[in-house]
Design a protein around this motif. Structure first.
Motif, PDB file in Angstrom:
ATOM      1  N   GLU A   1       0.997  -0.825  -0.331  1.00 54.62           N
ATOM      2  CA  GLU A   1      -0.213  -0.146   0.552  1.00 54.62           C
ATOM      3  C   GLU A   1       1.350   1.171  -0.329  1.00 54.62           C
ATOM      4  N   ALA A   2       0.170   2.131  -0.397  1.00 57.20           N
ATOM      5  CA  ALA A   2       1.356   3.449  -0.253  1.00 57.20           C
ATOM      6  C   ALA A   2       1.429   3.998   0.388  1.00 57.20           C
ATOM      7  N   PHE A   3       1.983   4.487   0.604  1.00 53.14           N
ATOM      8  CA  PHE A   3       2.647   5.176   2.851  1.00 53.14           C
ATOM      9  C   PHE A   3       3.704   6.222   2.987  1.00 53.14           C
ATOM     10  N   ASP A   4       3.655   6.565   2.593  1.00 52.00           N
ATOM     11  CA  ASP A   4       3.965   8.405   2.978  1.00 52.00           C
ATOM     12  C   ASP A   4       4.629   8.086   4.385  1.00 52.00           C
ATOM     13  N   LEU A   5       6.197   8.452   4.089  1.00 53.80           N
ATOM     14  CA  LEU A   5       7.748   9.153   4.716  1.00 53.80           C
ATOM     15  C   LEU A   5       7.703   9.697   5.484  1.00 53.80           C
ATOM     16  N   GLY A   6       6.898  10.525   5.243  1.00 49.68           N
ATOM     17  CA  GLY A   6       6.632  12.555   5.864  1.00 49.68           C
ATOM     18  C   GLY A   6       8.220  13.517   5.554  1.00 49.68           C
ATOM     19  N   HIS A   7       8.327  13.922   6.047  1.00 52.04           N
ATOM     20  CA  HIS A   7       9.411  14.913   5.475  1.00 52.04           C
ATOM     21  C   HIS A   7      10.878  15.470   6.805  1.00 52.04           C
ATOM     22  N   ARG A   8      11.018  13.929   7.715  1.00 47.84           N
ATOM     23  CA  ARG A   8      11.841  15.218   9.070  1.00 47.84           C
ATOM     24  C   ARG A   8      12.039  13.541   9.144  1.00 47.84           C
ATOM     25  N   GLY A   9      13.415  13.688   9.450  1.00 50.97           N
ATOM     26  CA  GLY A   9      14.058  12.672  10.372  1.00 50.97           C
ATOM     27  C   GLY A   9      15.638  13.275  10.208  1.00 50.97           C
ATOM     28  N   ARG A  10      17.123  11.953  10.016  1.00 50.45           N
ATOM     29  CA  ARG A  10      17.938  11.513  11.047  1.00 50.45           C
ATOM     30  C   ARG A  10      19.049  11.880  10.360  1.00 50.45           C
ATOM     31  N   LEU A  11      20.167  12.470  10.523  1.00 47.57           N
ATOM     32  CA  LEU A  11      21.252  12.305   9.345  1.00 47.57           C
ATOM     33  C   LEU A  11      21.471  11.274   9.841  1.00 47.57           C
ATOM     34  N   TRP A  12      21.801  10.020   8.905  1.00 49.49           N
ATOM     35  CA  TRP A  12      22.503   9.245   9.384  1.00 49.49           C
ATOM     36  C   TRP A  12      24.053   8.592   8.816  1.00 49.49           C
ATOM     37  N   SER A  13      24.903   9.124   7.775  1.00 54.54           N
ATOM     38  CA  SER A  13      25.501   9.057   7.145  1.00 54.54           C
ATOM     39  C   SER A  13      25.539  10.540   6.449  1.00 54.54           C
ATOM     40  N   TRP A  14      26.955  10.601   5.864  1.00 57.12           N
ATOM     41  CA  TRP A  14      26.915  11.346   5.096  1.00 57.12           C
ATOM     42  C   TRP A  14      28.513  11.811   4.236  1.00 57.12           C
ATOM     43  N   THR A  15      28.625  12.272   3.173  1.00 58.98           N
ATOM     44  CA  THR A  15      29.786  12.658   2.330  1.00 58.98           C
ATOM     45  C   THR A  15      29.591  13.408   1.660  1.00 58.98           C
ATOM     46  N   VAL A  16      30.907  14.102   1.251  1.00 63.27           N
ATOM     47  CA  VAL A  16      30.547  15.467   0.026  1.00 63.27           C
ATOM     48  C   VAL A  16      31.399  14.739  -1.286  1.00 63.27           C
ATOM     49  N   GLN A  17      30.313  14.773  -1.793  1.00 65.52           N
ATOM     50  CA  GLN A  17      30.350  14.708  -3.418  1.00 65.52           C
ATOM     51  C   GLN A  17      31.130  15.930  -3.949  1.00 65.52           C
ATOM     52  N   ASP A  18      33.053  15.530  -3.941  1.00 62.92           N
ATOM     53  CA  ASP A  18      33.789  16.834  -4.810  1.00 62.92           C
ATOM     54  C   ASP A  18      33.470  16.958  -6.122  1.00 62.92           C
ATOM     55  N   PHE A  19      33.825  15.538  -7.521  1.00 65.82           N
ATOM     56  CA  PHE A  19      33.542  15.548  -8.455  1.00 65.82           C
ATOM     57  C   PHE A  19      32.248  15.108  -9.203  1.00 65.82           C
ATOM     58  N   CYS A  20      32.938  16.106 -10.344  1.00 71.07           N
ATOM     59  CA  CYS A  20      31.592  15.688 -11.271  1.00 71.07           C
ATOM     60  C   CYS A  20      30.884  14.168 -11.691  1.00 71.07           C
ATOM     61  N   PRO A  21      29.355  13.787 -11.456  1.00 73.24           N
ATOM     62  CA  PRO A  21      29.212  12.256 -11.605  1.00 73.24           C
ATOM     63  C   PRO A  21      30.044  11.812 -12.681  1.00 73.24           C
ATOM     64  N   LYS A  22      30.041  10.356 -12.839  1.00 73.69           N
ATOM     65  CA  LYS A  22      29.459   9.889 -14.775  1.00 73.69           C
ATOM     66  C   LYS A  22      28.709   9.733 -14.937  1.00 73.69           C
TER      67      LYS A  22
END
Length: 169
Positions: free
Chosen positions: A71-92
């Motif tokens: 069934e359709a499920f509304d995930l909402g608009h708020r969460g907690r940052l679990w992990s992150w990185t910075v994409q510092d080069f143009c992706p292929k």
């Protein structure tokens, strides 16, 4: 003559209505992933009716119990940052952000854990490591991703740090 004028006004009214709708509804790279009818966009996923497993994006079958009733499920608009990185080069390719090597700007990428426990991979509006920390509250927003041939900005979803950090995800 009066009929022609009324038709002309209807045509103008329709054009105006469309312009207003376009201003309120930004062009999205993947409109099926979001709902834009509230103050903040919300992510749309699906949930297995049999076991409750949640998916994003939507799924047609459950990998947990092999169920096919989702069934359709509304995930909402708020969460907690679990992990992150910075994409510092143009992706292929197949990345289609239309940024060339010359005009590419680094951007944050992270996993945000939603209230239901599902982790969503997303762009982040920040790419500054000094301002990002695991566990911080994040709100869903829209971010210009590229421009169409007609110059219209195409948006994708992204997460930004929440203004009210103490509010639960």
């Amino acid at each position: 003559m009066a009929d022609e004028r009324r038709r002309g006004f209807r045509r103008i009214d329709k054009q105006t209505d469309q312009m207003v709708r376009n201003m309120q509804q930004p062009r999205l790279i993947a409109p099926h992933l979001l709902r834009l009818d509230g103050a903040l966009p919300t992510l749309l996923g699906s949930r297995c009716s049999a076991c409750g497993e949640v998916y994003f994006p939507t799924a047609r079958g459950c990998t947990r119990c092999c169920g096919t009733q989702l069934e359709a499920f509304d995930l909402g608009h708020r969460g907690r940052l679990w992990s992150w990185t910075v994409q510092d080069f143009c992706p292929k390719p197949p990345y289609d952000g239309a940024a060339s090597e010359a005009d590419f700007r680094p951007y944050g990428v992270g996993y945000v854990e939603m209230a239901c426990g599902l982790k969503v991979e997303s762009r982040l509006t920040l790419a500054d490591p000094a301002r990002l920390r695991i566990g911080m509250a994040m709100d869903l927003t829209l971010e210009a991703y590229r421009r169409d041939a007609d110059g219209t900005a195409v948006h994708t979803y992204a997460f930004q740090p929440a203004d009210d950090e103490d509010t639960p995800a």
